[in-house]
Every structure is written in structure tokens, then in C-alpha cells.
Design a protein around this motif. Structure first.
Motif, PDB file in Angstrom:
ATOM      1  N   GLY A  85       0.811  -1.225   0.000  1.00  0.00           N
ATOM      2  CA  GLY A  85       0.000   0.000   0.000  1.00  0.00           C
ATOM      3  C   GLY A  85       0.836   1.263   0.000  1.00  0.00           C
ATOM      4  N   LEU A  86       2.131   1.142  -0.371  1.00  0.00           N
ATOM      5  CA  LEU A  86       2.990   2.327  -0.371  1.00  0.00           C
ATOM      6  C   LEU A  86       3.059   2.955  -1.758  1.00  0.00           C
ATOM      7  CD1 LEU A  86       5.909   0.747   1.709  1.00  0.00           C
ATOM      8  CD2 LEU A  86       3.922   2.013   2.540  1.00  0.00           C
ATOM      9  N   LEU A  87       2.890   2.121  -2.778  1.00  0.00           N
ATOM     10  CA  LEU A  87       2.903   2.614  -4.158  1.00  0.00           C
ATOM     11  C   LEU A  87       1.629   2.166  -4.846  1.00  0.00           C
ATOM     12  CD1 LEU A  87       6.541   1.757  -5.353  1.00  0.00           C
ATOM     13  CD2 LEU A  87       5.686   3.952  -4.530  1.00  0.00           C
ATOM     14  N   GLU A  88       1.330   2.841  -5.970  1.00  0.00           N
ATOM     15  CA  GLU A  88       0.227   2.398  -6.825  1.00  0.00           C
ATOM     16  C   GLU A  88       0.813   2.066  -8.178  1.00  0.00           C
ATOM     17  OE1 GLU A  88      -2.348   5.763  -6.798  1.00  0.00           O
ATOM     18  OE2 GLU A  88      -2.851   5.465  -4.679  1.00  0.00           O
ATOM     19  N   LYS A  89       0.199   1.097  -8.836  1.00  0.00           N
ATOM     20  CA  LYS A  89       0.744   0.689 -10.136  1.00  0.00           C
ATOM     21  C   LYS A  89      -0.368   0.781 -11.175  1.00  0.00           C
ATOM     22  CE  LYS A  89       3.215  -3.248 -12.151  1.00  0.00           C
ATOM     23  NZ  LYS A  89       3.600  -4.646 -11.906  1.00  0.00           N
ATOM     24  N   ALA A  90      -0.077   1.445 -12.278  1.00  0.00           N
ATOM     25  CA  ALA A  90      -1.037   1.499 -13.384  1.00  0.00           C
ATOM     26  C   ALA A  90      -0.262   1.212 -14.661  1.00  0.00           C
ATOM     27  CB  ALA A  90      -1.684   2.871 -13.429  1.00  0.00           C
ATOM     28  N   ASP A  91      -0.963   1.216 -15.812  1.00  0.00           N
ATOM     29  CA  ASP A  91      -0.280   0.912 -17.081  1.00  0.00           C
ATOM     30  C   ASP A  91       0.883   1.866 -17.330  1.00  0.00           C
ATOM     31  OD1 ASP A  91      -2.002  -1.072 -17.421  1.00  0.00           O
ATOM     32  OD2 ASP A  91      -3.324  -0.004 -18.836  1.00  0.00           O
ATOM     33  N   ARG A  92       0.693   3.115 -16.896  1.00  0.00           N
ATOM     34  CA  ARG A  92       1.734   4.115 -17.197  1.00  0.00           C
ATOM     35  C   ARG A  92       2.926   4.022 -16.253  1.00  0.00           C
ATOM     36  NH1 ARG A  92      -1.326   8.780 -15.868  1.00  0.00           N
ATOM     37  NH2 ARG A  92      -2.668   7.258 -14.864  1.00  0.00           N
ATOM     38  N   GLY A  93       2.818   3.240 -15.227  1.00  0.00           N
ATOM     39  CA  GLY A  93       3.950   3.058 -14.322  1.00  0.00           C
ATOM     40  C   GLY A  93       3.547   3.159 -12.861  1.00  0.00           C
ATOM     41  N   TYR A  94       4.545   3.398 -11.996  1.00  0.00           N
ATOM     42  CA  TYR A  94       4.326   3.434 -10.546  1.00  0.00           C
ATOM     43  C   TYR A  94       4.185   4.880 -10.059  1.00  0.00           C
ATOM     44  CZ  TYR A  94       6.118  -1.370 -10.674  1.00  0.00           C
ATOM     45  OH  TYR A  94       6.305  -2.695 -10.940  1.00  0.00           O
ATOM     46  N   CYS A  95       3.366   5.056  -9.031  1.00  0.00           N
ATOM     47  CA  CYS A  95       3.224   6.371  -8.364  1.00  0.00           C
ATOM     48  C   CYS A  95       3.247   6.139  -6.863  1.00  0.00           C
ATOM     49  CB  CYS A  95       1.871   7.023  -8.621  1.00  0.00           C
ATOM     50  SG  CYS A  95       1.403   7.166 -10.295  1.00  0.00           S
ATOM     51  N   ASN A  96       3.586   7.175  -6.120  1.00  0.00           N
ATOM     52  CA  ASN A  96       3.447   7.107  -4.658  1.00  0.00           C
ATOM     53  C   ASN A  96       1.978   7.092  -4.280  1.00  0.00           C
ATOM     54  OD1 ASN A  96       6.162   7.261  -4.119  1.00  0.00           O
ATOM     55  ND2 ASN A  96       6.167   9.450  -3.684  1.00  0.00           N
ATOM     56  N   THR A  97       1.613   6.417  -3.208  1.00  0.00           N
ATOM     57  CA  THR A  97       0.299   6.654  -2.606  1.00  0.00           C
ATOM     58  C   THR A  97       0.400   7.976  -1.837  1.00  0.00           C
ATOM     59  OG1 THR A  97       0.984   5.457  -0.638  1.00  0.00           O
ATOM     60  CG2 THR A  97      -0.239   4.202  -2.290  1.00  0.00           C
ATOM     61  N   ASP A  98      -0.744   8.524  -1.425  1.00  0.00           N
ATOM     62  CA  ASP A  98      -0.711   9.780  -0.650  1.00  0.00           C
ATOM     63  C   ASP A  98       0.116   9.591   0.621  1.00  0.00           C
ATOM     64  OD1 ASP A  98      -2.324  10.861  -2.527  1.00  0.00           O
ATOM     65  OD2 ASP A  98      -4.188  10.650  -1.386  1.00  0.00           O
ATOM     66  N   LEU A  99      -0.011   8.389   1.199  1.00  0.00           N
ATOM     67  CA  LEU A  99       0.713   8.070   2.434  1.00  0.00           C
ATOM     68  C   LEU A  99       2.223   8.191   2.219  1.00  0.00           C
ATOM     69  CD1 LEU A  99      -0.021   6.666   5.259  1.00  0.00           C
ATOM     70  CD2 LEU A  99       0.815   4.591   4.177  1.00  0.00           C
ATOM     71  N   ALA A 100       2.704   7.634   1.107  1.00  0.00           N
ATOM     72  CA  ALA A 100       4.139   7.662   0.830  1.00  0.00           C
ATOM     73  C   ALA A 100       4.593   9.082   0.529  1.00  0.00           C
ATOM     74  CB  ALA A 100       4.450   6.730  -0.339  1.00  0.00           C
ATOM     75  N   ASP A 101       3.767   9.827  -0.240  1.00  0.00           N
ATOM     76  CA  ASP A 101       4.134  11.218  -0.545  1.00  0.00           C
ATOM     77  C   ASP A 101       4.329  12.012   0.738  1.00  0.00           C
ATOM     78  OD1 ASP A 101       4.541  11.824  -3.153  1.00  0.00           O
ATOM     79  OD2 ASP A 101       2.489  12.460  -3.580  1.00  0.00           O
ATOM     80  N   LEU A 102       3.407  11.800   1.671  1.00  0.00           N
ATOM     81  CA  LEU A 102       3.410  12.589   2.904  1.00  0.00           C
ATOM     82  C   LEU A 102       4.500  12.136   3.878  1.00  0.00           C
ATOM     83  CD1 LEU A 102       1.716  14.824   4.240  1.00  0.00           C
ATOM     84  CD2 LEU A 102       0.334  13.042   5.285  1.00  0.00           C
ATOM     85  N   HIS A 103       4.667  10.819   4.003  1.00  0.00           N
ATOM     86  CA  HIS A 103       5.506  10.328   5.106  1.00  0.00           C
ATOM     87  C   HIS A 103       6.814   9.651   4.693  1.00  0.00           C
ATOM     88  CE1 HIS A 103       2.381  11.324   7.898  1.00  0.00           C
ATOM     89  NE2 HIS A 103       1.522  10.494   7.348  1.00  0.00           N
TER      90      HIS A 103
END
Ligand code: TTP
Length: 616
Positions: free
Chosen positions: A349-367
């Protein structure tokens, strides 16, 4: 733990709480649920008159809150979470629905209506299971409500206004908070207390049982002993993550791991059940999913630490989405290793994965990115580079006790040059998270000067001066700590209210102050050192002055809320320990502080305030 199987059903899912309410967050995290918080943007303006009952209104609002978050998250990266939870709390009296007051007059109107009377508090809850089919969001909503009756005493005008002026009513339905000062207004409560505070946890657990452990006729017929648990209880259920009957997949869709015998009581691998001489099908072993998760827990921590160390979350905060190959290039690591690490971070639950690639979750961005006020990157790095090694000696520390382990291996981190800055970063992040709650746990406005002993980067001092504009705070810490303080001062936010004084609170004269603060200090030391420090504070504190101790206070049965690993941390790292309220009270009273009171300051911290008595 008896309850964990129910909550455990959600542990491997991506769960989102669609609420800005700190109370809901606290209730669910105390119950052991892991979730992200994404406050809903749904405007609570449904036409109340169009609902047959007040609770129908609360349920619909809860549902719309959750659906708004599900659809926003789905639109953002074409992947919705697995479960979104929404809730709405309302107060009803004399046929009127009261929500949050818009201003003080409104709060007064509400509280006057409740004065001396019984009223009902309803919370509507919606549990939305989401899945994505052909790029479209598909949802299945389960909903329920809970009612609690509350009676207010007869209250004077003066008291009502004093309460309104405390500011507490403004973000609460009906204009009061039963869990804080508002508790004083209440004569009795019939029903679930947590329902009033914003989330009916007991009913929620029962609903999970209903959703995830529906009784199956096949089980009832095959099992002779009467062990099918009724669905209105959630005790004695085993964890059943694999092959669970996930509502999103249809209730009968449970896989072959699901209990073939004992109904919902246990899982057995296919073929491991047997029949006794009476023809009763018995469970031979339960699938210990929770236990396996515990055994694997260190791997999850290490994955998080490694991603922090490699600055994965910083890279993705600056630029996202990125493919594994691009991230590998930026962090100077192999593509296959990076991809595995990234996928584990998605599962955690730290990253999100979509076709375009990986992103931070809000939690990871913040903390988890290394910058930002609420970054816990420093804490993660301190845990990786320092605490991790200390924990390898846990067995020794347990066998011999803290005193033996201390000195052999566990050097106090502030004394080690290499770890000094890292330790400061860890403390800074941790303190920033809780500083406001510590500052507001008690009304400290009567003090004009405070001295924060071991105040490190001044994070708590900043929160205190923001809260109390008259207050001047002196932060005392070791010279090698104070030397690095400028690295932690947010630009343009230095304030004349705070000064830093290098010194050792065991040796040097303590600066004069009306209030002495010891935040996360006493637990570091054994009783003799605690007495030494308290006697120095007591000697400097004038009668009527105060002492404020911020620590995790153990429950009297010694189990601390969510802080048991922290207690072991003290065992391997220091000679200190956590203490109960009676222990703190006794320590403070021995040093001339009376009227010792406790307040909670969030999930992992409590605040104890004492007042210096006049010498006999
Ligand atoms: C009656 C009462 C309400 N409350 C709170 C619970 C809810 O947070 C709030 C009612 O407002 P809600 O609209 O239910 O919730 P919220 O605005 O806080 O959060 P969100 O809409 O993002 O989910 O009142 C208390 O904390 N204590 C009380 O005694």
C-alpha cells in the motif's frame, strides 16, 4: 487475538477510509485495520426531508462520501481501492437532524436544544467493495446504521458558553464531543459509545462477519456438532484470507481453502479434514494466516526501509508515473530487483501501479519522501541502520535485562556521532506528527514560559508557540544536538518565542521557566536517573508551575496501546522503560508535583501534567 480474524479479512486488501475525521481514523487503527485516509469531497447537502428516517439520511450520506472517493481514485489511476469505508454521524432531537454547527451561535442553538434532554446519535456506515471491469468501476455497497441514546444534564448558560468558547463543538455533530470536554455534559449513554464518537466499531465487525463469513447450508448439513457461529457474533472466527468469500467476488465464490468443516471456524487445506466414528467432520488444523504474516513481518519492514534508502519515494514524488526501468536508472539499481521491490511496495500500500507506471500513494508522498513536515523517512532510516541491529540482540536483552545489554552494544544514539543527525531526523519526524496534539492535550495558556528539556530540534516548541502566542520556550539539549538545529528550522518560520540552550539537564543549571517539559525523555532512563532529573526540575520549578511529561503511558495491565514494539525498543536500546499512570503519579508526587492528570495525545502518546506544590 479473538477479534483479529474479522479485521484480518481486510488486511490484504487496499482499504481507504473516506473521512477526514480523526476520531474515525483512531478507532479503526486501534482496531488493527490498515488503511489509507482519503477525505471525501462529497458535499453533505442531501435533502433531509426526502428521507423516511434520520438514519436513512446518514446512511445515504455515508454511501455518497465513500462512492465519491472510490470514483475519484479510480479516475486518477484507473484503479480503485478494494474497499472504501464512509461514515456519517448525526444527532437527532425532537424530529430535527443536527450536524456540525456552522458558527458559535449555531453551536449554542444546538446545545440549548440538547440541554437536559435525551437525544439520539446515529452513524450511518457504507462499506463499498470496488473492482474494475473493462476499465469501468464496479461497486457493491453494504450499509448499516447504529443508534445510541445520550442524555445531557441541565446545564447553565454560562457553562454552555464556556464549552462553546473551548472550540470543541465546531467539528462535531450536535456541537459536542463526548470523548473530550463534552463528556462532562452527559448524564448517561445507552448503546455504543464509539458510535457517538463517529464510528460504530462493534456493528462494523459484525457486518464484516456477515460479509465474509456467511453461513453456508452445505456446512450446516455436513457438520453434526453445533459449532456454526451465529453471524451476530464475531468471536472465535479463524482468519480466512485465502479462499475467503469476498463480497466483491460473490459470497459463494470462496476458494478451496475455505473451511469444509466447522463452518466458519477454521480453514483446512483440501483433504486434511477427517471424519470421526460418529461421522462428524472435524477440523485438523487451521490455516494460520495471521501467524504467517507475523513471521514475515520483518520482510515487509525491510522492503519499506530499502525503498526509503534508495529514495524510491523521493524519485516518484518528483516525477510520476515512472516505469520500473526508469526508476532503476534513477536509483542506480538493477531493473529486475527494482521491479520486485516496487511490486512489494504496491502490495504494502505504499505505491500504486497502473499501465503508465508506478506512483506514490498519498501516504508515501506525505511520510516516506525525505522532505516535508511529516516525513518519517528519518525514522525509517534510523530503524534500518540502527534499531534493526539492536533488535538482533533482543534475545540477549530479554535474557539479561536492559541493564546488561546496555553498554555492551546499545550505545545511546545521541552519543554516537555517525547516528546523531539520523536520530535527530527520526525524532523530528515523529515529534512533528504528534506535537500539536501534545500542545493541546491540556490548556497551557496560563504559562508564559516553558523549558523543553531534551527538546531536540524544537518541533514541539514550535507547536507550543503556535498554539500559545504568549508563551516563550527554551529548548535545552546537548551541544552536539543544538549545533545541528538550524538544519531543521523551516525557512522563514524561526520565531523569537523559541531559544535554544546547549546543556546537559543532568549537570547544568536548568533555565527558569513556569512549565518544564519532558517529552519522550523519562522512558529512556532507569528509576534512579528519573529521580535525579525530577528532583532537578522540582528544584527549579516555582510553586504553581507545572511539569508536562509526554510518553506512552502503559495501561495498568501493562499492555500499551499499539506500542508493544516500542517497549522492546527501549529494552534493547536503553536502560529505561514505559510506566503506568500510577507509576508516573507516584514519581511526580515524590518530587512535589500534585494534581497529576492524564490526557491522550493521539495514537501512541499520552501527556501527564502535574502542578508544583508549595514546599511544606
Ligand atoms: C456527537 C459527536 C460527534 N463527533 C464527531 C464524529 C464526526 O467526526 C463528526 C460528525 O461529522 P461527520 O460529517 O459525520 O464527519 P466529519 O465531517 O468529521 O468527517 P467526514 O465527513 O470526512 O467523514 O462529529 C464526535 O467526535 N463526538 C461526539 O460526541
Amino acid at each position: 487475538m479473538v477479534l483479529s480474524p474479522v479485521i484480518g479479512k481486510l488486511l490484504h486488501k487496499r482499504v481507504v477510509l473516506a473521512s477526514a475525521s480523526p476520531r474515525r481514523r483512531e478507532i479503526l487503527s486501534h482496531a488493527g485495520l490498515r488503511f489509507e485516509v482519503v477525505p471525501s469531497r462529497f458535499k453533505e447537502k442531501l435533502d433531509k426531508a426526502s428521507f423516511p428516517t434520520p438514519y436513512a439520511y446518514a446512511i445515504e450520506t455515508a454511501k455518497q462520501k465513500a462512492l465519491e472517493v472510490a470514483s475519484r481514485m479510480h479516475q486518477k489511476d484507473l484503479r480503485a481501492p478494494d474497499v472504501v469505508i464512509g461514515a456519517d454521524t448525526i444527532v437527532t432531537v425532537g424530529g430535527l437532524i443536527l450536524e456540525k454547527p456552522v458558527d458559535k451561535q449555531d453551536a449554542y442553538r444546538m446545545l440549548s436544544r440538547l440541554n437536559g434532554k435525551e437525544h439520539s446519535v446515529f452513524t450511518g456506515v457504507a462499506i463499498v467493495h470496488c473492482c474494475t471491469k473493462d476499465g469501468q468501476l464496479d461497486t457493491e455497497v453494504s450499509e448499516f446504521h447504529e443508534e445510541t441514546t445520550v442524555k445531557f444534564s441541565e446545564l447553565s448558560e454560562e457553562l454552555l458558553w464556556e464549552y462553546i468558547d473551548s472550540g470543541e463543538p465546531m467539528d462535531k455533530a450536535g456541537g459536542y464531543g463526548i470523548q473530550a470536554l463534552g463528556g462532562m455534559l452527559v448524564e448517561y449513554v445507552h448503546g455504543d459509545f464509539l458510535n457517538v464518537v463517529g464510528f460504530p466499531l462493534n456493528h462494523f465487525c459484525k457486518k464484516l462477519v456477515e460479509l465474509y463469513y456467511p453461513p453456508r447450508r452445505k456446512d450446516v448439513q455436513r457438520v453434526k456438532h453445533d459449532s456454526i457461529p451465529p453471524v451476530d457474533t464475531f468471536e472465535n472466527l479463524s482468519d480466512a484470507e485465502q479462499g475467503s468469500s469476498d463480497p466483491a467476488q460473490g459470497n459463494e465464490g470462496g476458494g478451496h481453502w475455505r473451511a469444509e468443516a466447522g463452518g466458519d471456524r477454521g480453514q483446512v487445506p483440501a483433504g486434511s479434514q477427517g471424519a470421526d466414528s460418529n461421522g462428524t467432520v472435524g477440523v485438523t488444523a487451521q490455516f494460520p494466516a495471521g501467524l504467517l504474516e507475523l513471521i514475515d513481518g520483518f520482510k515487509a519492514s525491510k522492503a519499506l526501509f530499502t525503498a526509503c534508502k534508495l529514495k524510491v519515494f523521493d524519485v516518484l514524488k518528483d516525477e510520476a508515473p515512472l516505469k520500473a526501468m526508469d526508476i532503476a536508472g534513477k536509483i542506480d539499481a538493477s531493473v529486475c530487483g527494482t521491479e520486485r521491490l516496487l511490486d512489494v511496495c504496491v502490495a504494502l500500500g505504499l505505491l500504486e501501479k497502473a499501465d503508465r507506471g508506478y506512483c506514490n500513494t498519498d501516504l508515501a508522498d506525505l511520510h516516506l519522501a525525505s522532505d516535508g513536515e511529516y516525513s518519517l523517512h528519518g525514522l525509517a532510516m534510523h530503524s534500518n541502520d540502527h534499531a534493526w541491529n539492536l533488535f538482533t540482540d533482543l534475545e540477549l536483552a530479554v535474557r539479561e535485562g536492559a541493564n546488561a545489554a546496555f553498554g555492551r552494544k546499545a550505545e545511546h544514539p545521541v552519543q554516537s556521532k555517525q547516528t546523531k543527525l539520523q536520530f535527530m531526523r527520526a525524532m523530528h519526524g515523529l515529534t512533528n506528527l504528534t506535537a500539536r496534539q501534545v500542545a493541546t492535550a491540556f490548556d497551557l495558556s496560563r504559562f508564559t514560559s516553558a523549558c523543553d528539556l531534551g527538546g531536540c530540534t524544537g518541533a514541539l516548541a514550535r507547536a507550543l508557540t503556535q498554539q500559545y502566542p504568549r508563551l516563550k520556550v527554551t529548548v535545552v539539549d546537548l551541544p552536539e544536538v543544538i549545533e545541528h538545529v538550524p538544519c531543521f528550522q523551516p525557512e522563514g518560520r524561526q520565531t523569537e518565542q523559541i531559544s535554544f540552550v546547549p546543556g546537559d539537564f543532568f549537570k547544568d543549571n536548568l533555565p527558569e521557566a513556569e512549565l518544564y517539559i519532558l517529552s519522550r525523555i523519562l522512558h529512556e532512563w532507569p528509576d534512579d536517573k528519573v529521580h535525579e532529573l525530577l528532583s532537578r526540575v522540582s528544584g527549579s520549578c516555582r510553586p504553581g508551575g507545572g511539569i508536562l511529561v509526554a510518553e506512552t503511558v502503559l495501561e495498568e495491565n501493562r499492555a500499551a496501546r499499539g506500542s508493544l514494539p516500542a517497549s522492546l525498543n527501549l529494552l534493547v536500546r536503553t536502560q529505561g522503560r514505559e510506566r503506568t499512570l500510577p507509576e508516573y503519579r507516584s514519581l511526580l508526587e515524590q518530587h512535589g508535583f500534585w494534581d497529576v492528570r492524564l490526557a491522550h495525545a493521539g495514537d501512541r502518546l499520552d501527556v501527564v501534567l502535574g502542578t508544583r506544590a508549595a514546599p511544606p
